[in-house]
Design a protein around this motif. Structure first.
Motif, mmCIF file in Angstrom:
data_model
loop_
_atom_site.group_PDB
_atom_site.id
_atom_site.type_symbol
_atom_site.label_atom_id
_atom_site.label_comp_id
_atom_site.label_asym_id
_atom_site.label_seq_id
_atom_site.Cartn_x
_atom_site.Cartn_y
_atom_site.Cartn_z
ATOM 1 N N ASP A 173 0.853 -1.188 0.000
ATOM 2 C CA ASP A 173 0.000 0.000 0.000
ATOM 3 C C ASP A 173 0.892 1.241 0.000
ATOM 4 O O ASP A 173 1.870 1.303 0.742
ATOM 5 N N SER A 196 2.400 4.512 -4.886
ATOM 6 C CA SER A 196 2.738 5.753 -5.603
ATOM 7 C C SER A 196 3.799 6.573 -4.849
ATOM 8 O O SER A 196 4.294 7.566 -5.373
ATOM 9 N N LYS A 233 -12.137 5.523 -2.952
ATOM 10 C CA LYS A 233 -11.066 4.776 -3.635
ATOM 11 C C LYS A 233 -10.619 3.555 -2.829
ATOM 12 O O LYS A 233 -10.210 2.537 -3.377
ATOM 13 N N GLU A 250 -8.104 -3.012 2.600
ATOM 14 C CA GLU A 250 -7.548 -1.884 3.352
ATOM 15 C C GLU A 250 -8.453 -1.447 4.514
ATOM 16 O O GLU A 250 -8.029 -1.432 5.669
HETATM 17 P P1 FDP Z 1 -1.484 4.353 -3.268
HETATM 18 O O1 FDP Z 1 -2.495 4.672 -4.322
HETATM 19 O O2 FDP Z 1 -0.205 5.118 -3.400
HETATM 20 O O3 FDP Z 1 -1.241 2.851 -3.115
HETATM 21 O O4 FDP Z 1 -4.919 2.850 -1.086
HETATM 22 C C1 FDP Z 1 -3.979 3.381 -1.832
HETATM 23 C C2 FDP Z 1 -3.388 4.704 -1.386
HETATM 24 O O5 FDP Z 1 -2.097 4.840 -1.833
HETATM 25 C C3 FDP Z 1 -3.363 4.902 0.170
HETATM 26 O O6 FDP Z 1 -2.233 4.366 0.758
HETATM 27 C C4 FDP Z 1 -3.422 6.394 0.322
HETATM 28 O O7 FDP Z 1 -3.963 6.827 1.553
HETATM 29 C C5 FDP Z 1 -4.292 6.800 -0.823
HETATM 30 O O8 FDP Z 1 -4.175 5.794 -1.828
HETATM 31 C C6 FDP Z 1 -3.863 8.115 -1.402
HETATM 32 O O9 FDP Z 1 -4.652 8.381 -2.501
HETATM 33 P P2 FDP Z 1 -4.457 9.695 -3.400
HETATM 34 O O10 FDP Z 1 -3.004 9.771 -3.748
HETATM 35 O O11 FDP Z 1 -5.329 9.429 -4.574
HETATM 36 O O12 FDP Z 1 -4.911 10.848 -2.571
#
Ligand code: FDP
Length: 383
Positions: free
Chosen positions: A174, A177, A320, A326
């Motif tokens: 997790d 990005s 999302k 999660e």
């Molecule tokens: P990521 O897409 O980088 O894997 O659930 C995924 C997540 O990260 C969470 O860890 C984080 O809180 C959320 O997405 C952040 O989303 P945004 O960058 O779209 O705000």
């Protein structure tokens, strides 16, 4: 009113039990707060929390412990903790996750990252780090022999693993990005009894955990039958304990405190309730602690013993986060650790998981913070 029970205790020695001699400073402070008289504000927000939840969703079925297990103590090794679990097959499943996450931590630490992606070696191949983490965990779950169904955020289907006791869902990496920026990332997992991962709720979970791959590798874990949520540290100092997981602290309560992690902030533009909540945090001079990685952003609520994480939806920025991989496992960790969770209306442990990729908005934190989320944000933009 389950969550008020802790204030009813009067003897601190009974609470400390075997761990008394090994408590650290911060942990002792936390225990003083726990045993102290609740502030008028805490009582008010607790009352609001009950009022804002339908009967049975928070007050009636809180996972919060009424008393800790005296056998759980700081400094104990993972195998000693696993031995306290009444179901040996569950202990095998949890142990297998610890083993897998130790490897994933190494894979994250030794990955090479470019602007495009982070990769690591798998045999003769280079594999994207999230796929490699997924494979590492999937292989460990299969090898455990106790897992009937496995499913990951990378492959959101119910795979048959040959065991019969438990089913496990995981998000292997997790925060993918932010892995290239060298921020902390993590693994999230939930373990359910039985042979399916749909048609269930988070409340039926037998165990959940999140590994944090940061400057240190840690695992926060909660299991059915053992009160509280517990943090283990992977010893990485080339001592005789190198490679061992050691319990470093236990969490039983989350107090009120001004620390906020505002996820999906873009939703403030077309969700007036979230905009109002964000404004409340700013006006009241809350401390911003947000990395964009759900694992460290939620884990800090347990570590600091206060705060709030919110990820609300809006028409242009829909929910999302996935409930199975999660939202529900983290809700289990937060609620067992003495906090609250909500989808805007009910505990995140009561969201029906009717599909593996079901998504939801969510809020975690102290009871007062979650009550405020319900009041201002609610479920208006969640469907
Ligand atoms: P990521 O897409 O980088 O894997 O659930 C995924 C997540 O990260 C969470 O860890 C984080 O809180 C959320 O997405 C952040 O989303 P945004 O960058 O779209 O705000």
């Amino acid at each position: 009113m389950g969550f008020i029970v802790p204030f009813a205790h009067t003897s601190r020695c009974a609470w400390l039990g075997a761990s008394r001699t090994v408590c650290s400073g911060p942990r002792l402070r936390r225990q003083h707060r726990w045993w102290g008289k609740p502030s008028a504000g805490a009582v008010r927000s607790a009352v609001r929390m009950v009022a804002s939840h339908p009967a049975g969703t928070v007050a009636g079925q809180s996972l919060k412990a009424s008393a800790p297990d005296e056998r759980v103590r700081d400094g104990m090794r993972l195998h000693e903790f696993l031995a306290l679990m009444s179901d040996p097959k569950l202990a095998v499943a949890v142990d297998s996750m610890f083993m897998a996450c130790k490897v994933v931590g190494y894979e994250v630490r030794t990955a090479s990252c470019s602007k495009e992606e982070c990769v690591n070696a798998f045999g003769d191949q280079q594999l994207a780090i999230d796929l490699l983490a997924d494979k590492t965990i999937g292989d460990a779950m299969k090898a455990s022999g106790v897992i009937a169904v496995g499913s990951s955020e990378e492959q959101p289907v119910e795979n048959q693993y040959g065991g019969d006791a438990f089913s496990v869902a995981w998000d292997p990496l997790d925060g993918s990005s932010i892995v290239d920026t060298n921020f902390s990332v993590g693994t999230i997992y939930g373990i359910w009894p039985g042979q399916r991962l749909t048609g269930i709720t988070g409340r039926q979970m037998a165990a959940a955990g999140m590994a944090v791959y940061g400057p240190r590798t840690s695992m926060t874990v909660a299991v059915d039958g053992i009160p509280g949520t517990h943090e283990f540290l992977l010893i990485d100092n080339f001592s005789g304990q190198h490679g061992m997981w050691i319990l470093v602290q236990s969490f039983y309560t989350i107090d009120e405190g001004k620390l906020f992690a505002p996820g999906n902030l873009r939703a403030t533009r077309d969700n007036p309730g979230y905009n109002e909540l964000f404004d409340y945090w700013l006006r009241n001079k809350y401390q911003l602690r947000y990395t964009g990685g759900m694992v460290p952003d939620c884990n800090q609520i347990l570590i600091k013993g206060k705060g709030v994480f919110a990820n609300p939806a809006s028409p242009s920025a829909p929910a999302k986060l996935r409930v199975l991989y999660e939202v529900a496992p983290i809700a289990y960790l937060i609620e067992k650790g003495g906090g609250a969770s909500s989808d805007g209306e009910v505990s995140a442990l009561d969201i029906p998981i009717d599909a593996t990729d079901k998504r939801s908005q969510v809020c975690y934190g102290s009871f007062g913070e979650v009550a405020r989320f319900n009041e201002l944000v609610g479920k208006k933009y969640m469907n």
